[in-house]
Write an enzyme that holds these catalytic residues in place. Structure first.
Site, PDB file in Angstrom:
ATOM      1  N   HIS A  50      63.587  35.088 -24.782  1.00  0.00           N
ATOM      2  CA  HIS A  50      63.803  36.502 -24.490  1.00  0.00           C
ATOM      3  C   HIS A  50      64.459  36.681 -23.121  1.00  0.00           C
ATOM      4  CE1 HIS A  50      62.355  40.496 -22.942  1.00  0.00           C
ATOM      5  NE2 HIS A  50      62.926  40.862 -24.063  1.00  0.00           N
ATOM      6  N   GLU A  81      68.063  36.001 -23.585  1.00  0.00           N
ATOM      7  CA  GLU A  81      68.732  37.137 -24.242  1.00  0.00           C
ATOM      8  C   GLU A  81      69.184  38.148 -23.198  1.00  0.00           C
ATOM      9  OE1 GLU A  81      67.505  41.253 -25.833  1.00  0.00           O
ATOM     10  OE2 GLU A  81      66.207  39.718 -26.709  1.00  0.00           O
ATOM     11  N   HIS A  82      68.311  38.446 -22.233  1.00  0.00           N
ATOM     12  CA  HIS A  82      68.665  39.376 -21.166  1.00  0.00           C
ATOM     13  C   HIS A  82      69.778  38.814 -20.282  1.00  0.00           C
ATOM     14  CE1 HIS A  82      65.396  42.605 -20.924  1.00  0.00           C
ATOM     15  NE2 HIS A  82      65.143  41.944 -22.035  1.00  0.00           N
ATOM     16  N   GLU A 136      58.772  45.115 -18.385  1.00  0.00           N
ATOM     17  CA  GLU A 136      58.698  45.264 -19.846  1.00  0.00           C
ATOM     18  C   GLU A 136      57.363  44.710 -20.369  1.00  0.00           C
ATOM     19  OE1 GLU A 136      61.315  44.055 -23.840  1.00  0.00           O
ATOM     20  OE2 GLU A 136      61.950  43.380 -21.849  1.00  0.00           O
TER      21      GLU A 136
END
Length: 419
Positions: free
Chosen positions: A47, A50-51, A127
């Site tokens: 993840h 991905e960012h 997040e």
């Protein structure tokens, strides 16, 4: 539907789904690497990657990535799941080449700038904190952790603040260069696209991929159990679940029909019995989460602390009742809901691009929509009753957040499903 598939010399698969009635195209790359492939010490790295792919490449800054796609009115996005990571864009048909070039660039040439990495760590930690502050969101991570303890597939996609905040840049870069390998990638395009053109673009742009990755896929070992988190909340968030079915299981479609009639809409058994007739919940639904080699089945409910004692027996009662028989009208309604959602998805270029990519990854082929509809229609009452009994025979998983002291012991809940 006009679907074509080509496998490039480096192992990348290219699939297109031509739609002559639209003026747009959705293009992207689906990478068969997700949270379930991560070692425990770097949980969350997929993840994070991905960012970071959006934060600059060797020839584009983060701002340039955003401006180039938005200059043509397009949208660029990505997501990470337990089994894959997707990077995709929706644009006008004449801008498909630009979109694919940007997707290929961010996947292969992200620089993982140290300053950008430090900033993005903090964004993701926010997040994570936001998810932790949202009980009806984080409850599903707790559920997965209880169902699959000490396994990658049970760990959260976002990872932990500690790991995300400290994983070295070299480790992030090595993971990107090593695991985003050619054989794990499906380039998918749907809309007003030409297959040969997309293939040529993919051959030109996907040229810097590793030939093989090292990520290992461990088969999930469902265990069950419970996790309870006491919080001072007005509502109790609770998930009751069981061992589910993989995409490849012969009962996959029967389980989909079962989930729909049990808790898939306002006409479902759970909604009618628990919410409409008794007002015990604001939200309640069932879900079937499938993986390539396993799955989970569960019922989610958000209820008050005073109502949970009355609600739990009702859920067990309704689940067991499906084992004993289903009515023709609810079978028809559930099949109609599934067929409608399947056919409605065909109107979206992004849904069709994703569907084609995932089907290639899971089944190694594209399943004609007629075949899917036929399989849904083939599901009869006996199949639903059989799969209902199969599900409740597995160990129970309980995840709860809120005033959990009001919830009866695990053994008492489990005993209700054994009745």
């Amino acid at each position: 539907m006009s679907i074509e598939i080509t496998k490039l010399a480096n192992g990348v698969q290219v699939v297109t789904d031509r739609m002559d009635t639209v003026e747009t195209a959705s293009v992207g790359a689906w990478v068969g690497v997700g949270a379930r492939h991560e070692p425990a010490e770097i949980n969350g790295i997929t993840h994070l990657l991905e960012h970071m792919t959006f934060k600059g490449t060797e020839r584009r800054s983060a701002q340039a990535i955003s401006e180039e796609i938005e200059n043509v009115g397009g949208h660029l996005n990505a997501y990470t799941s337990r089994e894959n990571t997707a990077f995709y864009a929706k644009v006008l048909k004449e801008d498909a080449a630009l979109a694919l070039d940007i997707v290929a660039d961010i996947i292969q040439h992200a620089v993982i700038d140290p300053d950008e990495l430090e900033r993005e760590r903090q964004v993701i930690i926010q997040e994570i904190n936001q998810a932790n502050d949202t009980p009806d969101d984080i409850i599903f991570d707790r559920f997965n952790e209880a169902a699959y303890p000490d396994q990658a597939i049970g760990r959260p996609v976002l990872g932990s603040a500690e790991i995300v905040g400290t994983v070295p840049r070299d480790t992030v870069l090595k993971y990107l260069r090593g695991e985003y390998s050619a054989p794990r990638i499906v380039v998918s395009a749907a809309g007003r696209v030409d297959h040969d053109t997309i293939v040529k673009l993919a051959e030109k742009t996907f040229t810097a991929l590793a030939p093989n990755g090292n990520a290992i896929t461990h088969a999930p070992r469902y265990k069950g159990g419970e996790v309870r988190e006491e919080r001072d909340l007005d509502q109790v968030q609770i998930v009751l679940g069981f061992d589910g079915l993989s995409y490849l299981d012969p009962d996959y479609y029967a389980l989909a029909v079962h989930s729909t009639l049990l808790g898939g809409g306002m006409s479902s058994r759970l909604f009618q019995e628990v919410r409409e007739k008794r007002g015990l919940v604001y939200s309640i639904y069932s879900f079937a989460q499938s993986y390539e080699d396993g799955g989970l089945y569960g019922v989610y409910a958000g209820t008050g602390a005073d109502e949970v004692a009355e609600m739990l027996p009702l859920i067990a009662q309704e689940m067991l009742a499906v084992c004993d028989g289903v009515r023709p009208e609810e079978m028809q309604r559930a099949r109609a809901q599934l067929k409608a959602s399947t056919l409605m998805a065909l109107e979206s270029t992004s849904s069709r691009a994703e569907q084609a990519a995932r089907q290639l990854q899971i089944y190694g082929r594209i399943i004609p929509v007629e075949e899917t509809i036929a399989k849904i229609e083939e599901v009869d009452a006996a199949a639903v009753e059989r799969v209902a009994a199969r599900i409740v025979r597995s160990p129970l998983t309980v995840a709860a957040i809120g005033q959990v002291s009001e919830i009866e012991p695990y053994g008492a809940i489990a005993a209700r499903f054994a009745a």
